[in-house]
Design a protein around this motif. Structure first.
Motif, mmCIF file in Angstrom:
data_model
loop_
_atom_site.group_PDB
_atom_site.id
_atom_site.type_symbol
_atom_site.label_atom_id
_atom_site.label_comp_id
_atom_site.label_asym_id
_atom_site.label_seq_id
_atom_site.Cartn_x
_atom_site.Cartn_y
_atom_site.Cartn_z
ATOM 1 N N LEU A 134 9.441 3.640 -6.461
ATOM 2 C CA LEU A 134 8.342 2.295 -5.170
ATOM 3 C C LEU A 134 7.608 2.811 -4.180
ATOM 4 O O LEU A 134 6.860 3.409 -4.449
ATOM 5 C CB LEU A 134 9.712 1.535 -3.878
ATOM 6 C CG LEU A 134 9.711 -0.195 -4.953
ATOM 7 C CD1 LEU A 134 11.098 -0.749 -4.517
ATOM 8 C CD2 LEU A 134 9.055 -0.110 -6.036
ATOM 9 N N ASN A 165 2.959 5.428 -5.984
ATOM 10 C CA ASN A 165 3.178 5.832 -7.057
ATOM 11 C C ASN A 165 0.741 6.514 -7.860
ATOM 12 O O ASN A 165 1.478 7.107 -9.160
ATOM 13 C CB ASN A 165 2.344 4.566 -7.872
ATOM 14 C CG ASN A 165 3.862 4.035 -8.264
ATOM 15 O OD1 ASN A 165 4.585 3.954 -9.378
ATOM 16 N ND2 ASN A 165 4.560 3.056 -7.001
ATOM 17 N N TYR A 166 0.129 6.760 -6.418
ATOM 18 C CA TYR A 166 -1.123 7.011 -6.887
ATOM 19 C C TYR A 166 -0.328 9.136 -7.327
ATOM 20 O O TYR A 166 -1.030 9.936 -8.124
ATOM 21 C CB TYR A 166 -2.501 6.777 -6.634
ATOM 22 C CG TYR A 166 -3.212 7.254 -6.427
ATOM 23 C CD1 TYR A 166 -4.549 6.942 -7.516
ATOM 24 C CD2 TYR A 166 -4.135 8.313 -5.419
ATOM 25 C CE1 TYR A 166 -5.258 8.149 -8.243
ATOM 26 C CE2 TYR A 166 -4.886 9.098 -5.149
ATOM 27 C CZ TYR A 166 -5.640 9.065 -6.104
ATOM 28 O OH TYR A 166 -6.632 9.274 -7.233
ATOM 29 N N LYS A 182 -7.288 6.883 0.193
ATOM 30 C CA LYS A 182 -7.039 8.117 -0.859
ATOM 31 C C LYS A 182 -8.419 9.237 -0.555
ATOM 32 O O LYS A 182 -7.320 10.073 -1.806
ATOM 33 C CB LYS A 182 -8.516 6.796 -1.784
ATOM 34 C CG LYS A 182 -8.635 8.040 -3.199
ATOM 35 C CD LYS A 182 -9.620 6.555 -4.335
ATOM 36 C CE LYS A 182 -9.457 7.438 -5.986
ATOM 37 N NZ LYS A 182 -10.222 8.883 -5.216
ATOM 38 N N MET A 213 1.013 -1.471 -0.071
ATOM 39 C CA MET A 213 0.186 -0.049 -0.088
ATOM 40 C C MET A 213 1.049 1.390 0.041
ATOM 41 O O MET A 213 0.775 2.178 -0.186
ATOM 42 C CB MET A 213 -1.199 0.015 1.128
ATOM 43 C CG MET A 213 -2.120 -0.954 1.013
ATOM 44 S SD MET A 213 -2.920 -0.589 -0.438
ATOM 45 C CE MET A 213 -2.117 -2.151 -1.584
ATOM 46 N N THR A 260 3.263 1.632 -1.878
ATOM 47 C CA THR A 260 3.838 1.578 -3.280
ATOM 48 C C THR A 260 3.161 2.307 -3.591
ATOM 49 O O THR A 260 2.895 2.959 -4.676
ATOM 50 C CB THR A 260 4.271 0.899 -3.372
ATOM 51 O OG1 THR A 260 5.510 -0.256 -2.674
ATOM 52 C CG2 THR A 260 4.873 1.101 -4.456
ATOM 53 N N LEU A 261 2.042 1.693 -3.348
ATOM 54 C CA LEU A 261 0.518 2.264 -4.314
ATOM 55 C C LEU A 261 0.915 3.458 -4.357
ATOM 56 O O LEU A 261 -0.216 4.585 -5.106
ATOM 57 C CB LEU A 261 -0.550 1.498 -4.069
ATOM 58 C CG LEU A 261 -2.550 1.367 -4.059
ATOM 59 C CD1 LEU A 261 -1.885 1.412 -5.893
ATOM 60 C CD2 LEU A 261 -3.488 0.733 -3.200
ATOM 61 N N ASN A 262 0.221 3.919 -2.879
ATOM 62 C CA ASN A 262 0.263 5.067 -2.477
ATOM 63 C C ASN A 262 1.132 6.140 -3.425
ATOM 64 O O ASN A 262 0.647 7.387 -3.617
ATOM 65 C CB ASN A 262 0.083 5.823 -1.476
ATOM 66 C CG ASN A 262 -1.246 5.538 -0.567
ATOM 67 O OD1 ASN A 262 -1.880 5.114 -0.429
ATOM 68 N ND2 ASN A 262 -1.268 5.440 1.067
ATOM 69 N N ALA A 286 1.823 9.751 -10.155
ATOM 70 C CA ALA A 286 0.585 9.823 -11.559
ATOM 71 C C ALA A 286 -0.198 10.920 -11.829
ATOM 72 O O ALA A 286 -0.345 11.572 -12.719
ATOM 73 C CB ALA A 286 -0.665 8.579 -11.852
ATOM 74 N N LEU A 323 -4.947 11.810 0.065
ATOM 75 C CA LEU A 323 -3.756 11.509 -0.886
ATOM 76 C C LEU A 323 -4.406 12.663 -1.697
ATOM 77 O O LEU A 323 -3.861 13.687 -2.573
ATOM 78 C CB LEU A 323 -3.994 10.165 -2.475
ATOM 79 C CG LEU A 323 -3.865 9.413 -0.915
ATOM 80 C CD1 LEU A 323 -2.826 8.025 -1.494
ATOM 81 C CD2 LEU A 323 -1.828 9.496 -0.386
#
Lengths: 448, 129, 517
Positions: free
Chosen positions: C414, C395-396, C468, C389, C391-393, C399, C471
């Motif tokens: 990462l 990358n979000y 989310k 999570m 890494t997901l955050n 993006a 973010l």
């Protein structure tokens, strides 16, 4: 997982924005032959309630100091912590920020640092304090490195064996060239002046003295300061128990150039010895040689007073290999706690507290020394700790005392040769007269 | 960029003004503007010697530290003590009140190795490109 | 910070520099109100001191009268230390007021790159405050602190499992202290083989503390240039590597948040010449369950418990920086070691090859305990989920911001991503301005001007504990600021206006050096 707020739906939406199919794709930059077994050999997760129960059962395997009559110090002293201290210091506004790199939104931490520095300067009678160090021992090691920098080229550090044995070992490790430490044995628990004079020459950058020393003894170091200064060397003072400065002469008044100390006594729980609080102070002219973070006062764009971390060009993030130290953080929360504790005590409170410690320790010292078979090996002025000696192995006596609910002190033999019949005893305001009388009574029985 | 034509310059952005056997040394306008607000200056004491190309002191701003390198060798005959109390003078008047040292040169020929105004301006242009 | 629905946003837009979000799909909107509420100026403790006040009550002396002058003679302090005198209520109010001037993790988004500012579980503090732990002494008989020793023993095992190492020491008080400890061990290792060696290789993207730690251990630093992709270049390492190089210090993922795919190759090059590999574990949050540095060639690695394992940063400490090591370095670990014999835990303090002690007692035990609680609660799967999570955050966020801010390196990220202010420079706006403007939007700024290899870097590490919505708020704020940079750059350059203080004069602080009252 309660600390991971993502729902599956959110993960899906986020991956769509990123343009990835699944979370695993995000790790594609890690080569296959670098990957480990994804199943870690660690117990599975549990609920908070189960966790609490489990931690409770582990804690039950410890015996707390309050379960016994405790007389151990040796660098970690048990003092009463007023409720307000822990409650204020545990506010999450103090516990959960990072280092105050953005001063506009960190004025709370910064002002507390500034007040800590001010209080420590007053307590130690020194010109300048940093915003704290890791521990008394690491502060002392950095003090020695700083003295070497100031003396440009001199290497040797004189260290009497009355300095806390663990501080000395940290010093040896950090200097990592053991032969530059000139260890001098004590005479009757005090710095042996003849041996000190013999060790002092043109290669000495500094000498370290501890006040009160590891045996609890306080001595006058003005002569030592004088001879060091005459030889162009510095005096580094170490103190494990800053409460002593409530009544006793602070390092600034007897010529210390750098004064380091352990602040665990200033409102922090003993907690198996840490987190600690390293105190680091020096004189004005050495400010720029000082390691660690420092907070200074300034003004903002509207002319209002405020605080920032300052003189940061000494530090590793700017000066890299030329920095005054490799340390890049401090123990801000412990320093904040100390600032709260010291402001609760105040000028008179700390004097009274120091006095209670000295008075009680004096009572126990007199009481124990009156017991047949117990003697005081070092005739000297002591603050809240002292050493007594018997004809029996200390370990055996301590075990017998322990069996009767008394943690009687520390076996000096674990730190010094030929002292295994000596016990280092500490008394603070936490010890009642009743406890001390019982100590004497039990000791009288077991010492026979 | 401000670089007077009566001075000589080093690649480390120090300037030198020669009067007889005495060289006055400072840092250039380009150096002070790169450093930003200067807060501290450290230099050798009077009577000490400096050696060409060796570090003789330090200029610090809030977020950067810069070593100063001696453009010439010699004995320090005067230091600008006023910078200790008001280091901002280095930002305000680096070629005048903000000078750092006066050195009695041991080898005046060393001057010849330094850049003149034109060369220095070209050097800075190349360095910042 | 206060929560409002979007309809009432206009209520707060009365000041011209009021932040105005460009909404995304968040279902609700927070609006930063800064210091517009009831915020009181607070004099220092010393200004508030009144002689005769006190905040503490002490028990009466129950032993015979004691005269300090008689007992201590000329060692008695002639004047009491001038500590401020306040009542408990004064102290409580003072520090409560000070606390309101702090932005903290519990207050909002804190994307400080390389610092891993994740949420700190409350249960860890509650456990650390249990008298069963807090009221124990380091010199008590070992039989009476079996619980504490078990915590240390198991935590050491778990950290070794996570990092793929053989053994660990828990006593360093911080990451930098761990680094020093690791480098001291490396020096001891080489010394035992006849030559301590003289150099340490450090990539130009490294934390400043790496070179400082190497120098403290008497090593010369050789800087290795990163390749054009921001990665460690095996060729450059091979050229710099010789038999005088004691070690290379590598941060993985590096300070750009990029995985060092040549780590293994570099480790092989260094090992072939007898050198060792030190891994800076500042970014372990990106690796749990994916890579164990010990398995790909690292010989020593410090672990910042206050980063990866969620112990509170405390405004800069106390932290803890355990060091995990390979079999080669195990003999040099600092004292004491914790051992287990049957069901009994004990300490070992007499290993002859050990570098000695690096801290008193058992380090920052209270911090170790919190990390133990964190790992125990999350468990193996939880930790791997953390890395995923985090890494997901990152990358979000990357993006969402990559069209508005310059990305100097395009390699996959990462757990963190690094932008620069290159595009905003065109309008005279710098990273510092963007950072300050973020405060007006109720966010803590990212790490700025680090790593040094990126000019005007903006280093964002959201961590896994952020939802989310948060973010999106941050990204919306960053995007709004990007457009402010074009349209109203002065607004950004004069930020912040909402916090308790505007920009502070750091030059004045350094020149005047008023360090106490």
């Amino acid at each position: 997982m309660r600390y991971l707020p993502h729902t599956n739906e959110e993960i899906r939406k986020m991956l769509a924005v990123i343009g990835a199919k699944d979370v695993g794709d995000l790790f594609s930059s890690i080569p296959k032959d670098h990957r480990c077994n994804p199943e870690l050999n660690i117990p599975g997760g549990i609920s908070e309630q189960e966790l609490w129960a489990q931690m409770n059962s582990i804690a039950m395997k410890n015996r707390t100091l309050s379960c016994s009559a405790s007389f151990i110090g040796a660098g970690a002293y048990r003092h009463y912590i007023p409720a307000a201290v822990s409650e204020l210091a545990s506010r999450s506004e103090f516990t959960t920020p990072y280092t105050p790199y953005q001063p506009e939104i960190s004025q709370g931490t910064l002002q507390a640092m500034f007040e800590y520095q001010s209080q420590i300067c007053r307590l130690f009678d020194m010109d300048v304090s940093n915003a704290s160090h890791y521990s008394g021992a690491t502060a002392l090691a950095d003090a020695a490195l700083m003295a070497r920098r100031i003396s440009k080229g001199r290497k040797a550090i004189i260290v009497p064996d009355s300095v806390h044995p663990e501080y000395r070992r940290v010093l040896e490790s950090v200097l990592c060239d053991g032969d530059s430490i000139r260890l001098i044995p004590s005479s009757c628990g005090r710095v042996d002046r003849a041996k000190f004079a013999a060790a002092l020459d043109g290669d000495v950058a500094a000498a370290v003295v501890q006040f009160p020393n590891f045996f609890g003894i306080v001595e006058d170091f003005r002569d030592i300061a004088d001879s060091l200064h005459k030889a162009g060397a510095l005096l580094i003072a170490a103190t494990p128990e800053p409460i002593a400065f409530g009544i006793l002469t602070p390092p600034g008044s007897w010529g210390a150039d750098i004064a380091a100390g352990e602040g665990l006594s200033l409102g922090l729980p003993v907690s198996f010895g840490g987190p600690t609080l390293g105190i680091f102070t020096t004189r004005d002219q050495f400010t720029r040689q000082m390691p660690g973070r420092i907070c200074g006062k300034t003004i903002d764009a509207e002319g209002r007073e405020g605080y920032v971390l300052t003189l940061s060009t000494r530090e590793q993030h700017i000066r890299r290999e030329k920095a005054t130290s490799n340390i890049c953080s401090n123990q801000t929360l412990c320093a904040t706690t100390a600032a709260i504790y010291l402001s609760m005590l105040g000028k008179e409170g700390i004097r009274e507290l120091a006095n209670i410690n000295a008075a009680k320790a004096d009572y126990l010292k007199k009481t124990l020394s009156a017991i047949k078979g117990v003697s005081i090996p070092f005739e000297a002025r002591t603050f809240n700790e002292f050493v007594f000696e018997t004809a029996k192995p200390a370990a055996e006596l301590l075990a017998k005392l322990d069996a009767q609910g008394i943690i009687g002190g520390v076996d000096l033999g674990r730190f010094y040769p030929d002292t295994d019949q000596m016990i280092l005893v500490c008394v603070t305001e936490m010890n009642t007269r009743e406890e001390m009388d019982r100590y004497a009574q039990v000791l009288a029985q077991v010492v026979r | 960029m401000n670089a007077p034509d009566d001075l000589r310059y080093t690649k480390e952005h120090e300037w030198v003004k020669v009067e007889g056997n005495v060289a006055t040394i400072g840092i250039t306008d380009h150096a002070q503007s790169q450093l930003g607000d200067i807060v501290y200056v450290e230099f050798p004491g009077q009577g000490e010697t400096v050696t060409k190309s060796d570090s003789f002191g330090v200029v610090e701003s809030v977020k950067a530290v810069s070593d100063c390198y001696a453009p010439v060798s010699g004995k320090v005959v005067e230091v600008n003590d006023s910078l200790t109390d008001s280091p901002e003078t280095l930002n305000e008047d680096c070629y005048g009140e903000g000078w750092l040292l006066r050195v009695e040169m041991s080898d005046p020929a060393e001057i010849e190795d330094l850049m003149d105004q034109k060369q220095y301006i070209a050097f800075v242009a190349e360095e910042t490109a | 910070m206060e929560r409002r629905n979007s309809k009432s946003l206009s209520d707060t837009n009365q000041r011209t520099n009021e932040p105005t979000y460009q909404r995304t799909d968040s279902s609700y909107q927070r609006t930063a109100c800064g210091a517009t509420g009831l915020v009181l100026e607070e004099p220092t403790l010393f200004e508030q001191s009144v002689p005769g006040r006190r905040g503490i009550s002490l028990p009466a002396i129950d032993v015979p009268a004691f005269n300090p002058c008689e007992a201590f003679g000329d060692l008695v302090r002639d004047k009491a230390p001038e500590l401020p005198e306040l009542a408990e209520s004064d102290v409580a109010r003072h520090f409560t007021r000070l606390s309101t001037r702090n932005f903290s993790k519990d207050l909002g988004f804190y994307p400080l790159g390389s610092c891993t500012m994740k949420y700190n579980p409350k249960i860890a503090n509650k456990v650390a405050a249990m008298p069963g732990f807090a009221d124990t002494h380091p010199f008590q008989p070992l039989s009476s602190v079996q619980g504490n020793l078990r915590i240390c023993y198991e935590l050491e095992r778990w950290l070794c499992e996570i990092t793929g190492m053989n053994a660990a020491t828990l006593w360093p008080a911080a990451g930098s202290h761990g680094e020093l400890t690791g480098m001291l061990m490396i020096r001891a290792y080489h010394t035992a083989r006849g030559n301590p060696r003289s150099k340490v290789l450090i990539p130009d993207s490294a934390h400043g503390t790496n070179p400082a730690s190497a120098v403290t251990c008497h090593y010369d630093v050789v800087t290795v240039q990163s390749g054009p992709d921001g990665l460690l270049d095996p060729k450059a390492v091979a050229e710099a590597m010789d038999k005088e190089v004691a070690a290379i210090m590598i941060t993985n993922p590096n300070t750009l948040g990029v995985y060092e795919e040549n780590f293994k190759a570099v480790a092989d090059i260094v090992h072939a010449k007898g050198g060792l590999v030190y891994c800076d574990g500042a970014n372990l949050n990106a690796l749990m369950g994916f890579v164990k540095p010990g398995e790909i060639g690292a010989d020593a690695m410090h672990i910042n418990l206050h980063k990866t394992f969620g112990t509170p940063h405390g405004g800069g400490g106390p932290g803890a920086g355990p060091v995990a090591v390979s079999r080669a370095l195990e003999p040099y670990l600092p004292m004491p070691r914790i051992a287990k014999n049957g069901d009994n835990y004990t300490t070992i303090s007499d290993k002859p090859e050990s570098i000695g002690r690096i801290n008193t007692f058992f380090g920052n035990f209270g911090v170790l305990l919190r990390a133990y609680v964190y790992i125990r609660e999350l468990g193996a799967e939880g930790l791997v989920g953390v890395t995923k999570m985090a890494t997901l955050n990152a990358n979000y966020v990357k993006a969402r911001l990559k069209d508005a801010y310059d990305l100097p390196y395009s390699r996959p990220s990462l757990h963190e991503c690094v932008f620069s202010d290159k595009r905003q420079n065109a309008y005279g706006v710098k990273t510092l301005d963007i950072a300050k403007r973020l405060m007006d939007y109720g966010c803590h700024p990212p790490t700025i001007y680090f790593p040094l290899i990126v000019h005007g870097s903006i280093m964002i590490e959201p961590t896994e504990t952020e939802c989310k919505e948060l973010l999106d708020e941050f990204c919306d704020a960053m995007l709004t600021i990007a457009s402010e940079c074009e349209k109203t750059p002065e607004l950004v350059k004069n930020a912040p206006s909402r916090p308790f203080r505007r920009r502070l004069d750091e030059a004045k602080a350094a020149r005047d050096a008023v360090l106490k009252e």
